[in-house]
Write an enzyme that holds these catalytic residues in place. Structure first.
Site, short mmCIF file in Angstrom:
data_model
loop_
_atom_site.label_atom_id
_atom_site.label_comp_id
_atom_site.label_asym_id
_atom_site.label_seq_id
_atom_site.Cartn_x
_atom_site.Cartn_y
_atom_site.Cartn_z
N TRP A 202 45.89 19.16 53.11
CA TRP A 202 46.86 19.46 54.18
C TRP A 202 46.43 20.66 54.99
O TRP A 202 46.55 20.66 56.22
CB TRP A 202 48.26 19.63 53.60
CG TRP A 202 48.81 18.32 53.13
CD1 TRP A 202 49.12 17.98 51.85
CD2 TRP A 202 49.07 17.14 53.93
NE1 TRP A 202 49.56 16.68 51.81
CE2 TRP A 202 49.53 16.15 53.06
CE3 TRP A 202 48.95 16.85 55.29
CZ2 TRP A 202 49.89 14.86 53.49
CZ3 TRP A 202 49.29 15.56 55.73
CH2 TRP A 202 49.75 14.60 54.84
N ASP B 21 53.17 26.13 55.51
CA ASP B 21 53.55 24.72 55.39
C ASP B 21 54.15 24.53 54.00
O ASP B 21 53.44 24.36 53.02
CB ASP B 21 52.31 23.83 55.57
CG ASP B 21 52.63 22.35 55.36
OD1 ASP B 21 53.80 22.02 55.04
OD2 ASP B 21 51.71 21.52 55.53
N LYS C 249 60.16 15.43 50.88
CA LYS C 249 59.72 15.80 49.54
C LYS C 249 60.83 16.52 48.78
O LYS C 249 61.29 16.03 47.76
CB LYS C 249 58.45 16.64 49.62
CG LYS C 249 57.24 15.75 49.82
CD LYS C 249 56.29 16.21 50.85
CE LYS C 249 55.25 15.13 51.14
NZ LYS C 249 54.35 15.53 52.21
C1 LIG Z 1 53.55 15.53 53.15
C2 LIG Z 1 52.93 16.76 53.70
C3 LIG Z 1 52.60 16.87 55.06
C4 LIG Z 1 52.79 15.73 56.04
O1 LIG Z 1 54.13 15.52 56.29
P1 LIG Z 1 54.63 14.43 57.36
O2 LIG Z 1 56.09 14.74 57.40
O3 LIG Z 1 54.31 13.09 56.79
O4 LIG Z 1 53.93 14.68 58.64
C5 LIG Z 1 52.07 18.06 55.50
N1 LIG Z 1 51.87 19.09 54.66
C6 LIG Z 1 52.19 19.01 53.35
C7 LIG Z 1 51.95 20.20 52.47
C8 LIG Z 1 52.72 17.85 52.83
O5 LIG Z 1 53.04 17.78 51.53
#
Ligand SMILES: *Cc1c(COP(=O)(O)O)cnc(C)c1O
Length: 361
Positions: free
Chosen positions: A102, A172, A196
């Site tokens: 990511w 993030d 998540k």
């Molecule tokens: C799942 C995830 C993403 C991507 O998320 P989307 O909502 O599908 O764009 C980005 N960063 C992390 C750390 C993630 O776990």
């Protein structure tokens, strides 16, 4: 009705009581005669739902009043672009820490807008560790420093927060937000896709210090301007109303669990049980991640004999333990054990793993 323990990395489990409340309110929310899905986002009923959700999130995370909370769409992936578009503020470079898949995606997107300086990377070690802070080559003139506190795919989590001084820290937190207490004032911006650890897919939460917004890169679309969303309380256009409502129910559920301190106790215990099962398997199961940065939320593990992967998954599925297959780029297994995964789910997985190892070891 049989509900499984779903170890999906996202979209992931939601608390059963939240789903039950949503079900009870599905046709008629609070005497309004309509579903939340059918409400105008500008009507008084929906406005009250939206405001309550924000107030509850502010309370559980302790978000200071000089931070805006935005309820957006586009996923965390859109933030990979929105962050440089909004936070460069006339600067030309940004610092990024590369600790996994990511991070790498965020870096790739930021390169469209600025010169990216990768201040530390664990790619050579196959992304199984967190780089020691004293090795980071930070730039005092960077517009911000971006990192990924929990790398969802490889299960690498920071146990500490980088100190970046005057350079705003951007995180993030898609797969770790709400899992433990944090000091929001250490960050310039926090973002997370909801699917998540917050609620359903379709909602993205951005928490941003208000002095950082209002100056975008030329050509930034209106919808990608944080200030537009902040000034319009995330209702510049139609927000993801139902996902926002459901996330609000999750925030109330977290409050009832003792807030983030309560979640942290539970999450740490769940993670320790699972890592102990891996460690105590006599090498039948293995964790690829360094011991000091093993994620509380995403637990990847391998079987020493990969021929047993398929039977492992098949037999786990038969006893209601699902979505344990590792990410396609890593292989092996991954158990995602977010807030809503009950401890009983982890206990069931641990005892299944012990049985399976006994039979096949
Ligand atoms: C799942 C995830 C993403 C991507 O998320 P989307 O909502 O599908 O764009 C980005 N960063 C992390 C750390 C993630 O776990």
């Amino acid at each position: 009705m049989t509900r499984v323990f779903n170890f999906s990395a996202g979209p992931a489990m939601l608390p059963q009581s939240v789903l039950e409340q949503a079900q009870a309110e599905m046709l008629d929310w609070n005497g309004s005669g309509m579903s939340v899905m059918e409400m105008s986002h500008r009507g008084k009923e929906y406005m009250s739902i939206a405001a309550q959700a924000e107030a509850d999130l502010r309370e559980i995370m302790g978000i200071p009043s000089n931070y805006k909370v935005l309820f957006l769409q586009g996923g965390a992936s859109s933030q990979f672009a929105m962050i440089p578009q909004n936070l460069l503020r006339g600067k030309t470079t940004a610092d990024y820490v590369d600790t996994g898949d990511w991070s790498a995606k965020a870096i790739k997107e930021a390169k469209r807008y600025c010169s990216v300086s990768v201040v530390a990377s664990t790619k050579e070690g196959n992304y199984t560790s967190v780089p020691a802070f004293d090795t980071w080559k930070c730039n005092a003139d960077a517009a911000y420093l971006h990192y990924t506190p929990n790398e969802t795919i490889r299960g690498v989590e920071f146990a500490w927060v980088p100190e970046t001084g005057d350079v705003p820290l951007v995180a993030d937190m898609s797969s770790t937000i709400l899992s433990r207490p944090l000091d929001v004032s250490k960050y310039g911006l926090i973002y997370a896709g909801a699917q998540k650890n917050i609620g359903p897919a379709g909602l993205t939460i951005v928490i941003v210090r208000e002095d950082l917004i209002g100056e975008t890169v030329a050509g930034t679309p209106t919808m990608f301007d944080y200030k537009i969303h902040a000034d319009n309380e995330s209702m510049y256009n139609t927000p993801p109303t139902y996902a926002w409502y459901l996330s609000g129910l999750v925030f109330q559920w977290i409050k009832a669990q003792g807030g983030l301190a309560g979640m942290a106790v539970l999450n740490e215990r769940k993670a320790q049980k699972l890592y102990a099962a891996i460690e105590n398997s006599g090498g039948f199961y293995n964790s690829p991640v360094d011991a000091d940065c093993r994620s509380w939320m995403n637990v990847p593990f391998t079987l020493a004999n990969a021929d047993l992967d398929k039977p492992f998954l098949a037999e786990a599925g038969k006893v209601g333990l699902t979505t344990l297959k590792g990410h396609r780029s890593v292989g092996g297994m991954r158990a995602s054990i977010y807030n809503a995964m009950p401890e009983a789910g982890v206990d069931a997985l641990v005892s299944f793993m012990q049985d399976f190892a006994q039979k096949n070891g």
